[in-house]
Design a protein around this motif. Structure first.
Motif, PDB file in Angstrom:
ATOM      1  N   VAL A  51      42.659  16.874 153.076  1.00 43.84           N
ATOM      2  CA  VAL A  51      43.859  17.697 153.302  1.00 43.84           C
ATOM      3  C   VAL A  51      43.728  17.866 154.816  1.00 43.84           C
ATOM      4  CG1 VAL A  51      44.689  20.208 153.386  1.00 43.84           C
ATOM      5  CG2 VAL A  51      43.447  19.488 151.547  1.00 43.84           C
ATOM      6  N   GLN A  53      45.379  19.506 158.555  1.00 45.83           N
ATOM      7  CA  GLN A  53      46.062  20.649 159.003  1.00 45.83           C
ATOM      8  C   GLN A  53      46.674  20.037 160.514  1.00 45.83           C
ATOM      9  OE1 GLN A  53      43.757  23.944 159.622  1.00 45.83           O
ATOM     10  NE2 GLN A  53      45.353  25.089 161.046  1.00 45.83           N
ATOM     11  N   TYR A  64      50.609  20.990 156.496  1.00 46.34           N
ATOM     12  CA  TYR A  64      49.750  20.515 155.590  1.00 46.34           C
ATOM     13  C   TYR A  64      49.891  19.190 154.817  1.00 46.34           C
ATOM     14  CZ  TYR A  64      47.475  24.917 156.459  1.00 46.34           C
ATOM     15  OH  TYR A  64      47.058  26.173 157.444  1.00 46.34           O
ATOM     16  N   ASP A 133      41.222  25.691 148.590  1.00 46.02           N
ATOM     17  CA  ASP A 133      42.636  25.852 149.057  1.00 46.02           C
ATOM     18  C   ASP A 133      42.941  27.220 149.814  1.00 46.02           C
ATOM     19  OD1 ASP A 133      43.638  23.476 148.137  1.00 46.02           O
ATOM     20  OD2 ASP A 133      43.636  24.132 146.148  1.00 46.02           O
ATOM     21  N   HIS A 137      44.161  26.704 153.619  1.00 50.25           N
ATOM     22  CA  HIS A 137      45.515  27.237 154.093  1.00 50.25           C
ATOM     23  C   HIS A 137      45.714  28.662 154.662  1.00 50.25           C
ATOM     24  CE1 HIS A 137      46.148  23.864 151.266  1.00 50.25           C
ATOM     25  NE2 HIS A 137      47.331  23.667 151.962  1.00 50.25           N
ATOM     26  N   HIS A 138      44.465  28.984 154.791  1.00 43.20           N
ATOM     27  CA  HIS A 138      44.676  30.579 155.326  1.00 43.20           C
ATOM     28  C   HIS A 138      45.094  30.590 156.884  1.00 43.20           C
ATOM     29  CE1 HIS A 138      43.846  34.887 155.613  1.00 43.20           C
ATOM     30  NE2 HIS A 138      42.603  34.642 156.464  1.00 43.20           N
ATOM     31  N   GLN A 139      46.025  31.472 157.185  1.00 42.04           N
ATOM     32  CA  GLN A 139      46.566  31.740 158.452  1.00 42.04           C
ATOM     33  C   GLN A 139      46.666  33.107 159.147  1.00 42.04           C
ATOM     34  OE1 GLN A 139      49.880  29.222 159.662  1.00 42.04           O
ATOM     35  NE2 GLN A 139      49.672  28.194 157.725  1.00 42.04           N
TER      36      GLN A 139
END
Length: 361
Positions: A51, A53, A64, A133, A137-139
């Motif tokens: 993955v 970013q 992503y 995941d 993908h945490h923002q």
């Protein structure tokens, strides 16, 4: 009539000027995607899931892109195939490996990152605990790619209660007979992007255990990476460590290696609500640090991991065969004693009645 040698010089200059017209194969920055974080995790079928970013000003956050394959190289090539722009891996600052993969084998991941020509060996390494995941993908805010790096930067969010290790250091350690390492463990944060959950103990290329943030302090002192921090001690007192260093005295006797380590702390008293004497605070701090150190040494020996790099101190005293047997034999027989010496730099700012001189009548 122009001399023939003069014509030859002119032709040579023209040829050279054609070669010096600039970087003909460069790509415009608007035609490139520059990932800053790479997540790596092995799936059940042992394929690598990659993955990337990528900062996305249009989305005010991140884009992503991901793919899976039997090899990391092929997975990244698959991402490049479906990308609308060229992907430049040189700007990757952080590699996140899922905990499951870290416990199986990280050697091939580190080997790939070091051998790839387009990846910087200064990239940071961390292990992800929990849902892979969700962490990837945490923002929290508009520019999570900056937060990811700042979280590990010694000039911003990093604290000495967490480890920090770069790719080239990890590669050196997994190839060493006399040194292992510790890698920070991350979980999904609540009010921050990540949360440190201690550090993983690595033996060769696998995660074999874990140490707490309190023991990480000792680890960083051994690595000479401690930059100061605040420690709370009993009876509502706290001190700020301004400087921490360590000195070693080594010996190799008939019974095996012996090491005496002295941790030298220079501190300032920040809080002293119960008005304890400096001697009592010094004693309690000394006991607290020595207790942490003993706990760390016991844990590392139990996991058969020389994460402190103690074997490096004995390299000159060992032959080649002893070097190869360091972790299996000599490290386990090591007699290691750690003592702490505390120096209080000043108490002039200590806000306690017994430290404030009353004015003369």
């Amino acid at each position: 009539m122009i001399h023939r040698s003069f014509l030859s010089v002119i032709l040579l200059l023209c040829t050279l000027s054609a070669l010096l017209t600039g970087c003909w194969d460069t790509k415009d920055i608007n035609k490139r995607l520059m990932p800053v974080v790479m997540g790596i995790c092995k799936e059940k079928n042992q394929d690598y899931r990659i993955v990337l970013q990528i900062p996305s000003p249009e989305k005010q956050g991140s884009q992503y892109m991901e793919s899976s394959s039997a090899t990391i190289t092929n997975a990244i090539d698959n991402i490049r195939t479906k990308a609308e722009k060229s992907i430049d891996l040189l700007h990757i600052r952080l590699f996140l490996v899922c905990e499951k993969t870290a416990k199986e084998d990280m050697g091939d991941i580190i080997d790939y990152a070091i051998q790839a020509n387009d990846i910087s060996i200064k990239g940071l390494l961390a292990i992800v605990r929990g849902d892979f995941d969700e962490v990837i993908h945490h923002q929290i805010k508009a520019n999570p790619e900056l937060s990811s790096y700042d979280f590990f930067s010694e000039q911003s969010g990093w604290t000495p209660e967490s480890t920090i290790i770069r790719l080239w250091e990890a590669y050196r350690n997994i190839k060493s007979y006399t040194q292992d390492m510790s890698i920070p463990i991350l979980t999904k944060g609540t009010d921050t992007l990540y949360r440190f959950d201690g550090s993983a103990i690595i033996r060769v290329d696998k995660m074999v255990g874990q140490i707490s943030t309190e023991e990480v302090l000792i680890y960083n002192i051994f690595q000479e990476k401690y930059t100061g921090g605040t420690i709370e001690i009993a009876d509502q007192s706290s001190v700020k460590i301004k400087r921490a260093s360590i000195k070693h005295a080594i010996a190799w006797t008939s019974s095996g290696p012996q090491l005496k380590s002295r941790i030298l702390l220079k501190v300032e008293i920040i809080e002293n609500k119960n008005e304890q004497t400096e001697e009592k605070i010094t004693t309690k701090l000394k006991e607290a640090i020595e207790k942490r150190a003993d706990k760390l040494l016991t844990q590392l020996k139990s996991d058969r991991s020389d994460a402190l790099g103690i074997g490096q101190l004995f390299r000159r005293k060992m032959n080649e065969e002893q070097l190869k047997q360091w972790k299996q034999q000599w490290y386990l027989d090591l007699d290691h004693e750690i003592t702490v010496e505390v120096t209080i730099l000043n108490s002039i700012y200590l806000k306690s009645p017994n430290k404030i001189k009353k004015p003369a009548n």
